[in-house]
Design an enzyme around this catalytic site. Structure first.
Site, PDB file in Angstrom:
ATOM      1  N   CYS A  93      -2.269  -2.631   7.720  1.00 41.06           N
ATOM      2  CA  CYS A  93      -1.958  -4.040   7.008  1.00 41.06           C
ATOM      3  C   CYS A  93      -0.798  -4.568   6.885  1.00 41.06           C
ATOM      4  CB  CYS A  93      -2.283  -3.288   5.455  1.00 41.06           C
ATOM      5  SG  CYS A  93      -4.118  -2.500   5.324  1.00 41.06           S
TER       6      CYS A  93
ATOM      7  N   ASP B  49       0.646  -1.167  -0.016  1.00 38.89           N
ATOM      8  CA  ASP B  49      -0.001  -0.022  -0.181  1.00 38.89           C
ATOM      9  C   ASP B  49       0.619   1.198  -0.072  1.00 38.89           C
ATOM     10  OD1 ASP B  49      -1.935  -2.014   0.193  1.00 38.89           O
ATOM     11  OD2 ASP B  49      -2.736  -1.368   1.885  1.00 38.89           O
TER      12      ASP B  49
ATOM     13  N   LYS C 173      -6.874  -5.120  -3.109  1.00 35.46           N
ATOM     14  CA  LYS C 173      -7.895  -5.506  -1.869  1.00 35.46           C
ATOM     15  C   LYS C 173      -8.450  -4.095  -1.412  1.00 35.46           C
ATOM     16  CE  LYS C 173      -4.242  -4.231   1.540  1.00 35.46           C
ATOM     17  NZ  LYS C 173      -4.982  -3.050   2.255  1.00 35.46           N
TER      18      LYS C 173
HETATM   19  C1  VGL Z   1      -4.762   0.516   5.949  1.00 35.11           C
HETATM   20  C2  VGL Z   1      -6.283   1.789   7.090  1.00 35.11           C
HETATM   21  C3  VGL Z   1      -7.362   1.670   6.218  1.00 35.11           C
HETATM   22  C4  VGL Z   1      -3.484   0.169   5.712  1.00 35.11           C
HETATM   23  C5  VGL Z   1      -5.880   0.632   4.761  1.00 35.11           C
HETATM   24  O1  VGL Z   1      -2.999  -0.068   4.371  1.00 35.11           O
HETATM   25  O2  VGL Z   1      -2.604   0.154   6.735  1.00 35.11           O
HETATM   26  N1  VGL Z   1      -5.288   1.181   6.914  1.00 35.11           N
HETATM   27  N2  VGL Z   1      -6.856   1.014   5.125  1.00 35.11           N
END
Ligand code: VGL
Ligand code: ZN
Length: 188
Positions: free
Chosen positions: A143, A18, A104
């Protein structure tokens, strides 16, 4: 730099979690100092590609008004909405056609914090012969933590590039490292 001196072995794979605009300072759900992971992670990516090691990049990719957003009673402000600028990978992230994107957060009915959560990722690792993942990215206490725990539950060895990740919350980040180490992850 002990992490970069680590020997790459057959069965290793690299996953960058991410590394998107919205999780970097200036984005919609910024992780403090997130962009400063990029130089080190890019070194890892370059090294992995040069040695034909599989490289995966995950992205959080939510529908509008996702169930995880505050407006729906979820914990997060809107972020990483499909096809918006904020959902793009950080422009400084090294990219290559050989890298495999794992998407995702697309489910309407639940959030998917782990890269393993109903994405088929474990099956892909088996297909690619990956038994040991090396992980970096965002967020350490989000994540990344969930992905590490799922890897271990699936019997995939995992090493965490500590300098290649950042937490949303510093104390939660320290607890995440402790917990991952206790569960069997190697911190590098
Ligand atoms: C994430 C909060 C919401 C992450 C993703 O990638 O850690 N955190 N969506
Ligand atoms: Zn999200």
């Amino acid at each position: 730099m002990s992490d970069l001196s680590q020997q790459i072995r057959k069965g290793d794979g690299l996953i960058i979690v991410d590394l998107q605009w919205d999780f970097c300072p200036g984005g919609l759900l910024p992780v403090p100092d997130a962009h400063n992971t990029l130089p080190l992670l890019n070194k890892w990516i370059g090294r992995a590609l040069a040695q034909n090691m599989p490289v995966y990049v995950s992205r959080d990719w939510h529908p509008k008004n996702h169930i995880s957003f505050l407006e729906r009673g979820g914990p997060w402000p809107p972020h990483c909405i499909q096809d918006t600028d904020g959902a793009q990978f950080h422009p400084d992230l090294l990219r290559d056609d050989k890298m495999v994107v794992v998407t995702k957060g697309t489910r309407f009915d639940k959030d998917q914090n782990s890269v393993f959560d109903e994405t088929g990722f474990h099956q892909q690792l088996i297909h690619d012969g990956v038994r040991h993942l090396i992980i970096g990215g965002l967020a350490l206490d989000g994540c990344v933590l969930q992905t590490v725990l799922d890897a271990l539950h699936n019997g995939v060895q995992i090493s965490v590039i500590q300098e290649g990740t950042r937490p949303m919350d510093a104390e939660a980040g320290r607890r995440a490292i402790e917990r991952m180490a206790k569960e069997g992850a190697v911190i590098i």
